[in-house]
Scaffold this motif. Structure first.
Motif, PDB file in Angstrom:
ATOM      1  N   ASN A  34       0.811  -1.217   0.000  1.00 61.92           N
ATOM      2  CA  ASN A  34       0.000   0.000   0.000  1.00 61.92           C
ATOM      3  C   ASN A  34       0.844   1.267   0.000  1.00 61.92           C
ATOM      4  N   LYS A  35       2.101   1.180   0.412  1.00 61.05           N
ATOM      5  CA  LYS A  35       2.924   2.395   0.422  1.00 61.05           C
ATOM      6  C   LYS A  35       3.226   2.853  -1.002  1.00 61.05           C
ATOM      7  N   LYS A  38      -0.032   4.533  -2.133  1.00 65.05           N
ATOM      8  CA  LYS A  38      -0.257   5.832  -1.501  1.00 65.05           C
ATOM      9  C   LYS A  38       0.678   6.910  -2.044  1.00 65.05           C
ATOM     10  N   ASN A  63       7.394   1.404   7.432  1.00 64.86           N
ATOM     11  CA  ASN A  63       7.420   0.994   6.026  1.00 64.86           C
ATOM     12  C   ASN A  63       7.351   2.212   5.120  1.00 64.86           C
ATOM     13  N   GLY A 170      -3.761   1.195   9.717  1.00 66.09           N
ATOM     14  CA  GLY A 170      -2.862   2.011  10.536  1.00 66.09           C
ATOM     15  C   GLY A 170      -3.471   3.391  10.701  1.00 66.09           C
ATOM     16  N   THR A 171      -3.360   4.204   9.643  1.00 64.39           N
ATOM     17  CA  THR A 171      -3.982   5.536   9.671  1.00 64.39           C
ATOM     18  C   THR A 171      -5.379   5.526   9.055  1.00 64.39           C
ATOM     19  N   GLY A 172      -5.729   4.468   8.337  1.00 59.48           N
ATOM     20  CA  GLY A 172      -7.060   4.366   7.729  1.00 59.48           C
ATOM     21  C   GLY A 172      -7.119   4.771   6.261  1.00 59.48           C
ATOM     22  N   GLY A 173      -5.995   5.160   5.690  1.00 60.86           N
ATOM     23  CA  GLY A 173      -5.988   5.580   4.290  1.00 60.86           C
ATOM     24  C   GLY A 173      -6.294   4.438   3.332  1.00 60.86           C
ATOM     25  N   THR A 174      -5.650   3.320   3.555  1.00 60.16           N
ATOM     26  CA  THR A 174      -5.816   2.181   2.647  1.00 60.16           C
ATOM     27  C   THR A 174      -7.252   1.681   2.660  1.00 60.16           C
ATOM     28  N   TYR A 249       1.390  -5.438  10.800  1.00 55.13           N
ATOM     29  CA  TYR A 249       0.084  -5.258  10.162  1.00 55.13           C
ATOM     30  C   TYR A 249      -0.553  -6.569   9.691  1.00 55.13           C
ATOM     31  N   THR A 277      -0.853  -6.067   2.373  1.00 54.21           N
ATOM     32  CA  THR A 277      -0.401  -4.694   2.140  1.00 54.21           C
ATOM     33  C   THR A 277       1.119  -4.552   2.154  1.00 54.21           C
ATOM     34  N   GLY A 278       1.839  -5.657   2.310  1.00 52.39           N
ATOM     35  CA  GLY A 278       3.306  -5.593   2.246  1.00 52.39           C
ATOM     36  C   GLY A 278       3.925  -5.466   3.622  1.00 52.39           C
ATOM     37  N   GLY A 279       4.950  -4.620   3.736  1.00 50.37           N
ATOM     38  CA  GLY A 279       5.570  -4.386   5.036  1.00 50.37           C
ATOM     39  C   GLY A 279       6.648  -5.385   5.417  1.00 50.37           C
TER      40      GLY A 279
HETATM   41  C1  LIG Z   1       1.183   1.351   6.484  1.00 50.13           C
HETATM   42  C2  LIG Z   1       0.674  -0.048   6.404  1.00 50.13           C
HETATM   43  C3  LIG Z   1      -0.666  -0.369   6.683  1.00 50.13           C
HETATM   44  C4  LIG Z   1      -1.660   0.649   7.164  1.00 50.13           C
HETATM   45  O1  LIG Z   1      -2.104   1.461   6.132  1.00 50.13           O
HETATM   46  P1  LIG Z   1      -2.977   2.753   6.475  1.00 50.13           P
HETATM   47  O2  LIG Z   1      -3.299   3.288   5.141  1.00 50.13           O
HETATM   48  O3  LIG Z   1      -2.096   3.672   7.261  1.00 50.13           O
HETATM   49  O4  LIG Z   1      -4.152   2.336   7.267  1.00 50.13           O
HETATM   50  C5  LIG Z   1      -1.065  -1.680   6.555  1.00 50.13           C
HETATM   51  N1  LIG Z   1      -0.179  -2.639   6.186  1.00 50.13           N
HETATM   52  C6  LIG Z   1       1.104  -2.368   5.923  1.00 50.13           C
HETATM   53  C7  LIG Z   1       2.015  -3.485   5.569  1.00 50.13           C
HETATM   54  C8  LIG Z   1       1.580  -1.070   6.024  1.00 50.13           C
HETATM   55  O5  LIG Z   1       2.873  -0.818   5.780  1.00 50.13           O
END
Ligand SMILES: *Cc1c(COP(=O)(O)O)cnc(C)c1O
Length: 302
Positions: A34-35, A38, A63, A170-174, A249, A277-279
């Motif tokens: 997701n990074k 974003k 991340n 995390g922040t809710g953007g995804t 996450y 979402t990776g990480g």
């Molecule tokens: C940052 C992150 C999230 C959270 O995403 P938000 O958009 O901040 O809610 C979820 N999973 C991974 C792996 C991330 O790096």
């Protein structure tokens, strides 16, 4: 450079529940999941504005910090990272995330936890402007309207076949992007990685849809906190599927989905799509921490 994202079948459960995972972790070796989504439209906007530097914020395992450092190098921006915790300035060499960011050209500004808390105030932004001149500011975690536009692209037409879309929060953007991209017959379920009741309101700022819910039972004590039970689960998941999960996450999300299936949360025949979402860059840093505490480590060959 860009790898292919695909939906991988994880398991068919007894009550005809099927679980798939969207391998967004495969999107790019360094700007993972997701990074990347974003940053995409933010990088385009920064170029349009003729900006030469990106400034953003993050903690020791972020991340987002790793992704911004790498993206900056790839796309020709200087990068500045405001890092939470001034004590980290002496520990960059022991911290795989910060070391990676530094090796990719990021300049750090270490901030006290107290000042960091005020990072969104105008006064603090003015301080940053006096220190670094012009820059394109990306908020902590990368979440803004352009980020949500990018996260909408996670879901494709064929994903309409799923009843549930699950993701870590995390922040809710995804999740906001996923909610905006989802169809009415689908439900989007978010698994917060940290405690705190502010997320529902944050998400409502970015979406009008109501086909979503946060399940806050799987935070494991807070952001970047883990337990042996969680690491056990992630390691056996890895053994049986060869899909690595990250401890902050996606590990918590998958633990939650598995637990909810066992507790019959999902109706028979449900098709579930979990977003990876990776990480994965955070695993080595977490393993340093676990090893120092003589705890079980996370398995990962990557
Ligand atoms: C940052 C992150 C999230 C959270 O995403 P938000 O958009 O901040 O809610 C979820 N999973 C991974 C792996 C991330 O790096």
């Amino acid at each position: 450079m860009f790898l292919e994202v695909f939906n991988q079948k994880i398991k068919e459960f007894d009550n005809e529940i099927s679980l798939f995972i969207k391998r967004e972790d495969m999107i790019h070796p360094f700007i993972s999941g997701n990074k990347y989504r974003k940053l995409k439209y933010n990088l385009i906007r920064a170029k349009e504005e003729d900006q030469t530097a990106l400034l953003t914020f993050g903690g020791a395992f972020s991340n987002h910090i790793a992704a911004v450092a790498f993206a900056g190098k790839e796309y020709g921006f200087k990068t500045i990272g405001v890092i939470r915790g001034e004590e980290l300035s002496l520990k960059v060499n022991e911290n795989p995330t910060l070391l990676f960011a530094q090796q990719n050209g990021m300049q750090f500004y270490f901030e006290t936890r107290e000042n960091y808390r005020n990072k969104d105030s105008d006064a603090y932004k003015n301080t940053l402007k006096s220190l670094f001149d012009n820059f394109y500011l990306i908020p902590e975690g990368g979440t803004n309207a352009l980020a949500i536009q990018g996260c909408k692209e996670i879901l494709t037409e064929e994903d309409n076949a799923f009843d549930y879309i699950c993701c870590s929060v995390g922040t809710g953007g995804t999740i906001s992007g996923l909610i905006n991209a989802s169809s009415k017959h689908q439900k989007v379920i978010g698994f917060p990685a940290l405690e705190g009741g502010f997320l529902n309101d944050d998400i409502r700022k970015f979406t009008q849809n109501i086909n979503w819910e946060l399940i806050e039972d799987y935070t494991f004590g807070g952001y970047a906190k883990t337990t042996n039970e969680l690491i056990d689960f992630m390691n056996s998941f890895y053994d049986s599927t060869k899909v690595p999960l990250d401890p902050v996450y996606t590990g918590k999300m998958m633990f939650g989905i598995d637990d909810l299936i066992k507790k019959n949360y999902f109706p028979n025949g449900s098709k579930i799509l979990a977003i990876h979402t990776g990480g994965l860059q955070g695993i080595s840093g977490m393993n340093v921490k676990l090893e120092n505490r003589k705890l079980q480590k996370i398995k990962f060959d990557g």
